[in-house]
Design a protein around this motif. Structure first.
Motif, PDB file in Angstrom:
ATOM      1  N   LEU A  28     -27.905  22.723 -20.842  1.00 17.08           N
ATOM      2  CA  LEU A  28     -27.830  24.052 -20.261  1.00 17.08           C
ATOM      3  C   LEU A  28     -27.172  24.999 -21.256  1.00 17.08           C
ATOM      4  O   LEU A  28     -26.268  24.610 -21.992  1.00 17.08           O
ATOM      5  N   THR A  29     -27.631  26.239 -21.276  1.00 15.09           N
ATOM      6  CA  THR A  29     -27.085  27.215 -22.210  1.00 15.09           C
ATOM      7  C   THR A  29     -25.783  27.787 -21.665  1.00 15.09           C
ATOM      8  O   THR A  29     -25.455  27.660 -20.479  1.00 15.09           O
ATOM      9  N   GLY A  30     -25.053  28.475 -22.535  1.00 10.92           N
ATOM     10  CA  GLY A  30     -23.798  29.099 -22.120  1.00 10.92           C
ATOM     11  C   GLY A  30     -22.682  28.075 -21.980  1.00 10.92           C
ATOM     12  O   GLY A  30     -22.821  26.891 -22.309  1.00 10.92           O
ATOM     13  N   ARG A  31     -21.573  28.561 -21.509  1.00 12.11           N
ATOM     14  CA  ARG A  31     -20.391  27.728 -21.304  1.00 12.11           C
ATOM     15  C   ARG A  31     -20.104  27.609 -19.816  1.00 12.11           C
ATOM     16  O   ARG A  31     -20.200  28.585 -19.073  1.00 12.11           O
ATOM     17  N   VAL A  64     -17.166  16.039 -17.481  1.00  7.65           N
ATOM     18  CA  VAL A  64     -16.605  16.075 -16.132  1.00  7.65           C
ATOM     19  C   VAL A  64     -17.687  16.544 -15.169  1.00  7.65           C
ATOM     20  O   VAL A  64     -18.370  17.539 -15.440  1.00  7.65           O
ATOM     21  N   PRO A  65     -17.888  15.859 -14.038  1.00  2.74           N
ATOM     22  CA  PRO A  65     -18.898  16.327 -13.073  1.00  2.74           C
ATOM     23  C   PRO A  65     -18.415  17.570 -12.337  1.00  2.74           C
ATOM     24  O   PRO A  65     -17.301  17.599 -11.803  1.00  2.74           O
ATOM     25  N   VAL A  66     -19.242  18.593 -12.318  1.00  2.65           N
ATOM     26  CA  VAL A  66     -18.956  19.801 -11.533  1.00  2.65           C
ATOM     27  C   VAL A  66     -19.908  19.913 -10.347  1.00  2.65           C
ATOM     28  O   VAL A  66     -19.724  20.792  -9.500  1.00  2.65           O
ATOM     29  N   LEU A  67     -20.921  19.053 -10.318  1.00  7.20           N
ATOM     30  CA  LEU A  67     -21.853  19.009  -9.193  1.00  7.20           C
ATOM     31  C   LEU A  67     -22.399  17.602  -9.086  1.00  7.20           C
ATOM     32  O   LEU A  67     -22.800  17.001 -10.092  1.00  7.20           O
ATOM     33  N   GLY A 100     -16.869  22.938 -22.418  1.00  6.75           N
ATOM     34  CA  GLY A 100     -17.696  23.777 -21.566  1.00  6.75           C
ATOM     35  C   GLY A 100     -19.186  23.645 -21.779  1.00  6.75           C
ATOM     36  O   GLY A 100     -19.952  24.486 -21.297  1.00  6.75           O
ATOM     37  N   ASP A 101     -19.655  22.613 -22.491  1.00  3.80           N
ATOM     38  CA  ASP A 101     -21.087  22.417 -22.723  1.00  3.80           C
ATOM     39  C   ASP A 101     -21.652  21.563 -21.580  1.00  3.80           C
ATOM     40  O   ASP A 101     -21.260  20.415 -21.400  1.00  3.80           O
ATOM     41  N   ALA A 248     -23.974  17.051 -27.759  1.00  2.00           N
ATOM     42  CA  ALA A 248     -23.612  17.286 -29.162  1.00  2.00           C
ATOM     43  C   ALA A 248     -24.723  18.035 -29.896  1.00  2.00           C
ATOM     44  O   ALA A 248     -24.452  18.926 -30.714  1.00  2.00           O
ATOM     45  N   LEU A 249     -25.968  17.688 -29.612  1.00  2.00           N
ATOM     46  CA  LEU A 249     -27.080  18.373 -30.261  1.00  2.00           C
ATOM     47  C   LEU A 249     -27.123  19.842 -29.858  1.00  2.00           C
ATOM     48  O   LEU A 249     -27.383  20.724 -30.691  1.00  2.00           O
TER      49      LEU A 249
END
Length: 461
Positions: A28-31, A64-67, A100-101, A248-249
């Protein structure tokens, strides 16, 4: 234990799977900064068996799971249908690294038997048309916006699909001869887009690189990995490795773009004043610091075997990293950041030199003005003091500008200062003439570089 999987007590890390399981990993893009939730750590969401002790030690650097939601399989809609492959279970996770990735994970278990051709078509649809995947007749990421706090994420460029064959497909892959296995693996790994011809010359750069250990089989490409015969805790460990590599990619790609953006800012930002230059250097330095942190804790932390130091995961991590080209990209990105750091240091040094030169010119100007003012002020002061006293040589009826009466006084007031100025000018010329060159002269004794030789002509016969 996952639905449709059964483990063998004889071999700890191998097992028989009744139903095929596929994990879809989308960057996913962004942080998306991790936040404190009731989900806990990722090690608590899956069974990692004997790998759990390693993950507990390294959980501070793990995603870390956020969902984490178990979704009814019928709610997922693919743009070209399910290709006859219905789902028995569907689990949707969004995990994010400490930097945040974020990565979207779709954990799918099929209800019935899966053929290689149907599975390849299903993988192709979920990869190339992933932006058209729907949940409850809404785009998937729009449907996940509410559970993620109202923010709608966007899909990145990186996808990896982990296939854990089950049922007849697993037995076929483990028990088939080499030629038949190669056909099946080629179709799955390349999603049916690259037919394999056994009579064609073998191209190692395109081969799925299978490793068949009898009870287990591993084969991977850049976008798809096939892992057959592993126990559920090994599957989960391999999935965690793949999540780290995909994350990482994505970080490497973002770092490369950010480095180019800073290079353009360095070239195009107007810097006509020291304040503007300091502001530019400050912004570039802060950006480089973030890039270095990204490379260290967003890439290097996930490309070695320290998280799960086991041979099974190490082999998969090494092969996947080679297929993705992560190590070469990491080295190139690190060099780019080093060059950018050198440019910032050089610009800062140039600014310091320019400011020092400006301060020196200012000091010389101020000193010159003070000296000139002193020289100009002292003779009039002496003359005013002379005319201010009640001496016999001062006639109140004569003008102070009467040089015939007061010429001697003017001469005595001005001639010493004129002589002082001339003496200083002569001494400064001697100092400049005797100081020599500030930089050493080039060494004329060096041997000159000979001119290039003309091409010799071969003698005529």
């Amino acid at each position: 234990m996952l639905p449709g999987a059964s483990t063998s007590a004889a071999v700890l890390d191998s097992g028989s799977r009744e139903r095929t399981r596929v994990l879809l990993l989308f960057s996913l893009t962004g942080r998306m900064r991790p936040r404190d939730t009731a989900l806990g750590a990722l090690v608590d969401r899956y069974d990692y068996g004997r790998f759990a002790s390693h993950l507990l030690t390294s959980q501070d650097v793990l995603p870390v799971p956020v969902l984490d939601e178990h979704v009814a399989p019928g709610r997922l809609r693919l743009p070209h249908g399910d290709h006859g492959l219905g789902l028995a279970s569907l689990r949707i996770l969004v995990v994010t690294t400490p930097r945040g990735d974020a990565t979207l994970v779709l954990d799918c278990v099929f209800a019935g038997e899966t053929s290689a051709g149907d599975l390849a078509a299903w993988l192709a649809t979920t990869c190339f048309d992933r932006e058209r995947i729907e949940l409850d007749d809404r785009p998937l990421l729009h449907a996940l916006a509410a559970p993620l706090g109202g923010r709608t994420p966007a899909l990145g460029q990186n996808v990896h699909q982990l296939v854990f064959p089950g049922g007849r497909l697993q037995h076929e892959l483990l028990g088939a001869d080499a030629a038949r296995r190669a056909v099946l693996l080629n179709e799955i790994v390349y999603r049916g887009r690259m037919p394999w011809n056994p009579a064609a010359p073998h191209d190692t750069s395109l081969a799925p690189h299978p490793r068949n250990h009898g009870l287990t089989l591993s084969a991977l490409g850049r976008g798809v990995s096939v892992q057959a015969g592993w126990a559920p805790h090994v599957e989960n460990g391999l999935a965690l490795v793949a999540i780290g590599m995909i994350s990482a990619l994505a970080v490497l790609q973002r770092t490369r773009l950010a480095a180019f953006a800073m290079m353009k800012a360095n070239e195009r930002t107007p810097a006509d004043s020291p304040t503007e230059i300091r502001s530019l250097i400050s912004r570039l330095s802060a950006g480089v610091n973030e890039l270095q942190l990204d490379l260290a804790f967003g890439v290097e932390a996930y490309v070695d075997s320290l998280l799960i130091p086991e041979m099974i995961t190490e082999a998969f991590q090494s092969s996947l990293g080679e297929a993705l080209g992560i190590r070469d990209s990491l080295e190139n990105s690190a060099r780019m950041v080093e060059r950018l750091t050198s440019v910032i240091s050089a610009r800062s040094a140039a600014l310091d030199a320019a400011l020092a030169e400006r301060d020196d010119r200012r000091d010389r100007t101020v000193s010159g003005l003070v000296a000139a003012a002193t020289l100009i002020a002292l003779p009039p002061t002496l003359l005013l003091a002379f005319f201010g006293v009640n001496g016999t040589n001062v006639d109140e009826h004569r003008s102070i500008l009467d040089l015939r009466a007061y010429g001697t006084a003017y001469a005595l007031a001005w001639l010493p200062f004129v002589a002082l100025v001339l003496t200083g000018w002569i001494l400064l010329r001697r100092v400049r003439a005797g100081s020599g060159r500030l930089l050493p002269a080039p060494d004329d004794d060096l041997a000159p570089v000979p001119p290039p030789r003309a091409p010799s002509r071969s003698p005529r016969p």
